[in-house]
Design an enzyme around this catalytic site. Sequence first.
Site, PDB file in Angstrom:
ATOM      1  N   LYS A  80       0.861  -1.224  -0.038  1.00 58.03           N
ATOM      2  CA  LYS A  80      -0.176   0.176   0.041  1.00 58.03           C
ATOM      3  C   LYS A  80       0.804   1.295   0.178  1.00 58.03           C
ATOM      4  O   LYS A  80       1.853   1.271   0.667  1.00 58.03           O
ATOM      5  CB  LYS A  80      -0.916   0.105   1.263  1.00 58.03           C
ATOM      6  N   SER A 155      -9.551   1.598   2.843  1.00 58.91           N
ATOM      7  CA  SER A 155      -8.934   2.397   2.011  1.00 58.91           C
ATOM      8  C   SER A 155      -7.829   1.375   1.247  1.00 58.91           C
ATOM      9  O   SER A 155      -7.236   2.064   0.217  1.00 58.91           O
ATOM     10  CB  SER A 155      -8.111   3.643   2.803  1.00 58.91           C
ATOM     11  N   SER A 179     -10.142  -0.687   6.990  1.00 57.41           N
ATOM     12  CA  SER A 179      -9.405  -0.633   5.706  1.00 57.41           C
ATOM     13  C   SER A 179      -8.695  -1.689   5.136  1.00 57.41           C
ATOM     14  O   SER A 179      -8.110  -1.708   4.152  1.00 57.41           O
ATOM     15  CB  SER A 179      -8.332   0.514   5.520  1.00 57.41           C
TER      16      SER A 179
END
Lengths: 491, 97, 488
Positions: A80, A155, A179
């Site tokens: 990420k 997210s 997330s």
Amino acid sequence: MTEVWELSAAELGRMIARKETSARDVVDVHLSRIEALDDSVNAFLTLTPDLARATADDVDQRIAAGEQLGPLAGVPLALKDILCVDGVRTTAGSKILEGYVPPYDSTVVRKLRAAGVPIVGKANLDEFAMGSSTENSAYGPSRNPWDLARVPGGSSGGSAAAVSAGFAPLGIGTDTGGSIRQPASLCGVVGVKPTYGLVSRYGLLAFASSLDQVGPFARTVEDAALLLEAIAGHDRMDATSIPEEVPPYVKGLESGVKGLRIGVVSDWVEGEGVQPGVTERVRAAIESLSSLGAEIGEISLPSFRYALSAYYLIAPAECSSNLARYDGVRWGLRAPEAKDVVEMNVRSRTAGFGDEVKRRIMLGTYALSAGYYDAYYGKAQQVRTLVIRDFEKAYERFDVLLGPTSPTTAFKIGEKADDPLAMYLNDVFTIPSNLAGAAAISLPCGLAEDGLPVGLQLLGPPMSEGLLFKVAYAYEQARGPVDAPPLWGRS
Amino acid sequence: MALDREQVAHVARLARLSFTDEELDRFAHQLSDILAYADQVTALATDDVPPTSHALPLKNVFRPDEIGPCLSQEKALSTAPEVEQGRFKVPRIMEEP
Amino acid sequence: MGAIVSTYEAVIGLEVHVELATHSKMFCDSPTTFGAEPNTQTCPVCLGEPGSLPVPNRRAIEYLMLIGLALDCRIAPHSLFHRKNYFYPDMPKNYQISQYDLPLCVEGYLDVEVDGAERRIGITRAHMEEDTGKSLHVGTTGRIAEAKYSLIDYNRAGIPLVEVVSEPDIRSALEAQRYLTELRAILQTLGVSDVRMEEGSMRCDANVSLRAPGTEAFGTKVEIKNLNSIRSVSRALTYEIDRQQKALDGGDGIVQETRHFDENTGKTHSLRSKEEAFDYRYFPEPDLVPIEAGDDWIAEVRALMPELPRARRARIASEHDLTPEQAAFVAASPSSVQYFEALLASGTAARDAAVWMAGELSRALNGAGESIENARFSAADLAALIAAVKEGTVTLSSAKKAFQDAYTAGKTPLQIVDERGLHQVSDDGAIATIVDEVLSANEAEVARFRAGEEKVFKFLVGQVMKATKGQASPQVVDRVLRARLGNS
């Protein structure tokens, strides 16, 4: 014929160690697949083929020299884009960091390097980890491999989509209010939110410091356990890092669930806002666990009703402070030709941040400001105590809790974009674990009537990852293989 | 708790953000909605409940007073939008805090 | 300026920031040495790089605890770090990690002596925080108002700071001066800081208000900044108290504001044009866990406490029968005590030692801008000089001159005495010759003496001393002169 990119991380690791294939070949296969398909998925913001190949080559050399490496050496991973990699662009999905190149590695990345795990790219995310769909990324949303017109969740949508799409068998995301778990649920993969403090936050661009945790994505429970073992552990650079030694997760995975007390969170499984297909899949999972020997009970957790409200005061408050450093002075976007530094700050931040980030900064600044602290932030911290107490009471009666991860399957891109409050409700089942700093896992439990994945969530007390993995593994084995997303090209 | 445009403008100044009037109104509306939702917490009786600022039971985490490696000046400045004389350059600072 | 006759009582509180002399910074292991090239002593943590995290320096916390114990504070069993949020370019995170409503040290006091009376100044709190970077304002004058742009160096960012806040118990500029001097002496004795105000390792802001004597309510408070020495604090307070008095007497109110002290004019002037109270939005620092100071740890730190200045002064005064002023000078620092004790060890009497240290040695050190730690010659050398005076081989005034000259020349005093032949002349015959010369050269004065003007004697003694360059034994001169004048 099984493609290399369909294999589990554990299997790939074994093949590389046995020299049945080279780490380099494995990386190249994945990079080709990304090249062919990521235009339609947009899982990655920055690809790091050189970095990945260098790591892979190093792994191959060391294996050739007879070294015994870890189980994940040579297995590709999507990271990420909110964790620092020295010398590699890190954007946090924001325009304000479009050109930011960190001068240091995050601890997680240092550990991955040490484990010989090649990072194939920095994955897309909602800007600064704020969101539940990846639509808040300044670089365009990622798309769900199950239906490219739908969101992958957020997210950590990019990492979840990458793993789901077969771009890498491993992914790293972060979970502040759900997330990791929510995109795992929407993309049909496994995602783990570890106990707060289990994985170092050094090098993680902070959103809400008391809630953020870095965690693994994978397509199997065993892979997720292997990855968590590789990244967990005390870090002297993180004062909130748990000092205790990390227990083994993979050993003893097959213990089974006989006699284990599982508490179903009844308010979550069914009710207003919960899609019927989700209810149906979760009930089937409960049945399955019951027939495996688990003792099923029910529980209601009254304070959880307020958890969402508390979260939407605590997280923005902390983020308003954490994001103050993005001011055009030392890094990132700087608005040109400002007549003084304040004007420069204002114009840089206004141009660099997206609406959701601005909204949360404003909310947080307000909640902390003079005269409102006690009513908002202070009160929310008290709710947090109530949530922790409710969990503690629950774990007197049960070993783990169970419910859906998300009330719905993946929604269409744009469907909830104009209604922030509606978007926030996606996190209603995941937020309590973040407030309590506890552990939780989401794993696929089948498809709903719309053909989209449903995620089963297991919750445990702090440091209960081992137990959660055992339960998840037992369920996973009984469930059998899951369908592959359409992107895999199977009918 | 309904916010008006002036309150939102004040918060924006504290946060170093600027908005058009239309945006200020939209934010006022959205923030008020979220705060109304969050207001539920104020209804909870929490008189004897201590606040949790740290979910971990950790205390007294320190490091020894020892020197470690630094970034070189070059690396420290590598992210800077503007540099002069080995320092981060910024437009004029009007006021001391 | 004469004493200010006023109907108001000054209410003064002082906030002192102390830079701690740790090897590494407060929240990272970057070094703290002064004077390095800009931005060469930084790391991701003290630069506030995205993703960086703080980890507290244990020694810094223990120094804070030591300071608190030395000021008779209560050490809080449970203490937190808080974030103080505001935007400023020399603060990398745009928040400062500090302490708010749960500081480590609370409710202490410091006793100071003013005009023979003891005054107890309350200490509200002492807490931990981190220093900021330094800005260079580039423009025409280097002052912020005329700058075109600024350049920032973060070497100083993250250095540990302790803030000591006094109760508003101080009532005059003199009291403030005494408070700061004693506080500084304590900090120096503890060894926790260089405490050099001119270098910035000790900084002071003052809060001043006036009220009618006997009232409880506080008047409007004015904050004064830019106080670079203890003397500046005293000057600024004197000016400000006067300014506020005049304003109140003239029927004007006092504006609550921050004022800046100007070294050159000796005045304070308004700094902030608009009165906007800062909203720091304090909340507990989520990246740091609480500090729990248990009894064992406090006892460990307390055991490190050296003899504090007050106790040291009392001990020196009573052990050596010195006056309080002499004791204050000798006991000013551990180094001065060491020097004093070395003089005694070389055979010097305590009183003589005190007088020479407070006199000639102090003058020499001030002139050279040095401190007693690097006095240019040892206590043994000074002891030898003092002994020579006692024996009568050198007169006191020759000795003093020799001392000063030796200091600048880098030699010992006795070396100078030998080189310049400054030995005391006590030979009757030699002195008699000079006395005769002086008397013949000053016949008018001799006549006046004989006529009864006793005070002319002093003049004649002076002339003899001048002729002998101060080397004549005063006792012999006196005797011989009287004898000569007595005759004829």
